[in-house]
Design a protein around this motif. Structure first.
Motif, PDB file in Angstrom:
ATOM      1  N   PHE A 121     -29.400  10.880  -6.442  1.00  0.00           N
ATOM      2  CA  PHE A 121     -29.033  12.293  -6.316  1.00  0.00           C
ATOM      3  C   PHE A 121     -27.586  12.451  -5.864  1.00  0.00           C
ATOM      4  CE2 PHE A 121     -28.593  16.289  -4.064  1.00  0.00           C
ATOM      5  CZ  PHE A 121     -29.260  17.186  -4.882  1.00  0.00           C
ATOM      6  N   ASN A 122     -27.207  11.746  -4.816  1.00  0.00           N
ATOM      7  CA  ASN A 122     -25.861  11.911  -4.265  1.00  0.00           C
ATOM      8  C   ASN A 122     -24.774  11.517  -5.265  1.00  0.00           C
ATOM      9  OD1 ASN A 122     -25.845  12.696  -1.195  1.00  0.00           O
ATOM     10  ND2 ASN A 122     -27.585  11.331  -1.445  1.00  0.00           N
ATOM     11  N   PHE A 123     -24.942  10.368  -5.922  1.00  0.00           N
ATOM     12  CA  PHE A 123     -23.907   9.908  -6.837  1.00  0.00           C
ATOM     13  C   PHE A 123     -23.970  10.612  -8.190  1.00  0.00           C
ATOM     14  CE2 PHE A 123     -23.810   6.559  -3.691  1.00  0.00           C
ATOM     15  CZ  PHE A 123     -22.448   6.329  -3.563  1.00  0.00           C
ATOM     16  N   LYS A 124     -25.088  11.253  -8.481  1.00  0.00           N
ATOM     17  CA  LYS A 124     -25.201  12.047  -9.697  1.00  0.00           C
ATOM     18  C   LYS A 124     -24.555  13.419  -9.544  1.00  0.00           C
ATOM     19  CE  LYS A 124     -27.191  13.286 -13.708  1.00  0.00           C
ATOM     20  NZ  LYS A 124     -26.840  12.676 -15.018  1.00  0.00           N
ATOM     21  N   LYS A 125     -24.689  14.028  -8.354  1.00  0.00           N
ATOM     22  CA  LYS A 125     -24.317  15.430  -8.191  1.00  0.00           C
ATOM     23  C   LYS A 125     -22.986  15.666  -7.487  1.00  0.00           C
ATOM     24  CE  LYS A 125     -26.124  18.138  -9.640  1.00  0.00           C
ATOM     25  NZ  LYS A 125     -26.021  18.617 -11.040  1.00  0.00           N
ATOM     26  N   GLU A 177     -16.158  10.624  -3.260  1.00  0.00           N
ATOM     27  CA  GLU A 177     -15.800  10.684  -1.847  1.00  0.00           C
ATOM     28  C   GLU A 177     -16.857  11.396  -1.016  1.00  0.00           C
ATOM     29  OE1 GLU A 177     -13.279   9.209  -0.187  1.00  0.00           O
ATOM     30  OE2 GLU A 177     -12.980   8.197  -2.098  1.00  0.00           O
ATOM     31  N   THR A 178     -17.548  12.346  -1.645  1.00  0.00           N
ATOM     32  CA  THR A 178     -18.654  13.029  -0.972  1.00  0.00           C
ATOM     33  C   THR A 178     -19.926  12.189  -1.045  1.00  0.00           C
ATOM     34  OG1 THR A 178     -17.752  15.223  -1.438  1.00  0.00           O
ATOM     35  CG2 THR A 178     -20.113  15.101  -0.976  1.00  0.00           C
ATOM     36  N   ALA A 179     -20.201  11.668  -2.226  1.00  0.00           N
ATOM     37  CA  ALA A 179     -21.451  10.934  -2.452  1.00  0.00           C
ATOM     38  C   ALA A 179     -21.581   9.709  -1.559  1.00  0.00           C
ATOM     39  CB  ALA A 179     -21.547  10.524  -3.914  1.00  0.00           C
ATOM     40  N   LYS A 180     -20.474   9.011  -1.315  1.00  0.00           N
ATOM     41  CA  LYS A 180     -20.549   7.777  -0.528  1.00  0.00           C
ATOM     42  C   LYS A 180     -20.956   8.031   0.921  1.00  0.00           C
ATOM     43  CE  LYS A 180     -15.674   7.421   0.915  1.00  0.00           C
ATOM     44  NZ  LYS A 180     -14.434   6.602   0.809  1.00  0.00           N
ATOM     45  N   LYS A 181     -20.823   9.281   1.365  1.00  0.00           N
ATOM     46  CA  LYS A 181     -21.258   9.617   2.723  1.00  0.00           C
ATOM     47  C   LYS A 181     -22.753   9.902   2.784  1.00  0.00           C
ATOM     48  CE  LYS A 181     -16.744  11.573   3.930  1.00  0.00           C
ATOM     49  NZ  LYS A 181     -16.014  12.785   4.383  1.00  0.00           N
ATOM     50  N   LEU A 182     -23.412   9.980   1.622  1.00  0.00           N
ATOM     51  CA  LEU A 182     -24.855  10.252   1.527  1.00  0.00           C
ATOM     52  C   LEU A 182     -25.248  11.488   2.334  1.00  0.00           C
ATOM     53  CD1 LEU A 182     -26.373   6.658   1.746  1.00  0.00           C
ATOM     54  CD2 LEU A 182     -25.773   7.965  -0.291  1.00  0.00           C
ATOM     55  N   PRO A 183     -24.713  12.658   1.980  1.00  0.00           N
ATOM     56  CA  PRO A 183     -25.042  13.871   2.745  1.00  0.00           C
ATOM     57  C   PRO A 183     -26.476  14.345   2.572  1.00  0.00           C
ATOM     58  CG  PRO A 183     -23.722  14.428   0.820  1.00  0.00           C
ATOM     59  CD  PRO A 183     -23.727  12.934   0.908  1.00  0.00           C
ATOM     60  N   VAL A 184     -27.129  13.943   1.474  1.00  0.00           N
ATOM     61  CA  VAL A 184     -28.504  14.382   1.218  1.00  0.00           C
ATOM     62  C   VAL A 184     -29.437  13.174   1.265  1.00  0.00           C
ATOM     63  CG1 VAL A 184     -30.057  15.599  -0.346  1.00  0.00           C
ATOM     64  CG2 VAL A 184     -27.630  16.226  -0.277  1.00  0.00           C
TER      65      VAL A 184
END
Length: 248
Positions: free
Chosen positions: A30-34, A38-45
């Protein structure tokens, strides 16, 4: 020294148990798809337990300071510990997180193709909750919903006046104020608007604009009506506890 070692071991064990609950395949996908890298690598979801992605092709945005696990879907923050495995996400339109948000276990979230859903900072939806957005739904900061609550901005089907033949309005935006405490099994239907610092009793049905009643109110019933003035959840007293308990 022994006590210090025990604390470290206990902390490690608790973290290990916690991370074992994360659905890492769905979380990473989900994170790396959406999100941008730079945001996805922090795994916010984070996703916990089983969840079905019926569609995630819509626009999903996070505003504010991006942090690890700031949004939890299936997050274990309630008394119940077992998943039924029926959690589902169906995002065709725009879903915006205004900060941290927690979904309990087995929630269903639908955002229609031309719809917009905004979820406030530190708001939440308890286990077995539903958000069905076909036009517009806005939850304020700290708008916290109990288990089996549902927020639905549509009738689903067209209704007509059988005398005049007039087609009735099928959907209408929903606006929930800041610091709303919504108990379990509450239904928020199309056109509902609530003021800040509103408490809604269990098993209530909300269908209209309640802002004229003022802040610090308790409403409830089918349909919901004013029960009491000058009442509120102790938000200031609980704020630190909520932030600590619900933040990874």
């Amino acid at each position: 020294m022994i006590q210090n070692s025990y604390r470290k071991c206990r902390s490690f064990y608790q973290k290990f148990r916690f991370y074992c609950k994360v659905n890492w395949i769905k979380t990473l996908y989900f994170n790396f798809k959406k999100f941008p890298f730079e945001t996805a690598k922090k795994l916010p979801v984070y996703f916990y337990g089983r969840v079905k992605f019926t569609s995630i092709k819509g626009d999903i945005q996070i505003e504010g300071n991006i942090q690890k696990g700031m949004i939890g879907f299936g997050q274990p923050y309630e008394l119940n510990s077992a998943h039924k495995g029926i959690a589902e996400i169906f995002i065709l339109g725009k879903l915006t997180f205004k900060g941290k948000f927690q979904f309990g276990k087995d929630c269903f979230v639908f955002v229609g193709e031309k719809a917009s859903c905004e979820l406030g900072n530190m708001a939440s939806m308890g286990s077995n909750g539903k958000i069905i957005c076909t036009e517009k739904i806005v939850l304020g900061d700290y708008a916290r919903f109990g288990s089996e609550a549902q927020i639905i901005d549509t009738n689903f089907h067209d209704l007509i006046d059988t005398q005049t033949g007039e087609k009735l309005q099928k959907s209408a935006p929903i606006f929930i104020g800041n610091y709303n405490f919504v108990s379990n099994r509450v239904s928020i239907m199309k056109g509902t608007q609530t003021p800040n610092f509103c408490t809604i009793a269990s098993n209530s049905l909300c269908t209209k604009d309640y802002k004229s009643l003022g802040e610090h109110i308790l409403i409830g019933g089918i349909p919901a009506k004013l029960i009491r003035n000058n009442i509120s959840r102790d938000w200031e007293g609980e704020k630190e506890q909520l932030d600590d308990f619900l933040t990874i």
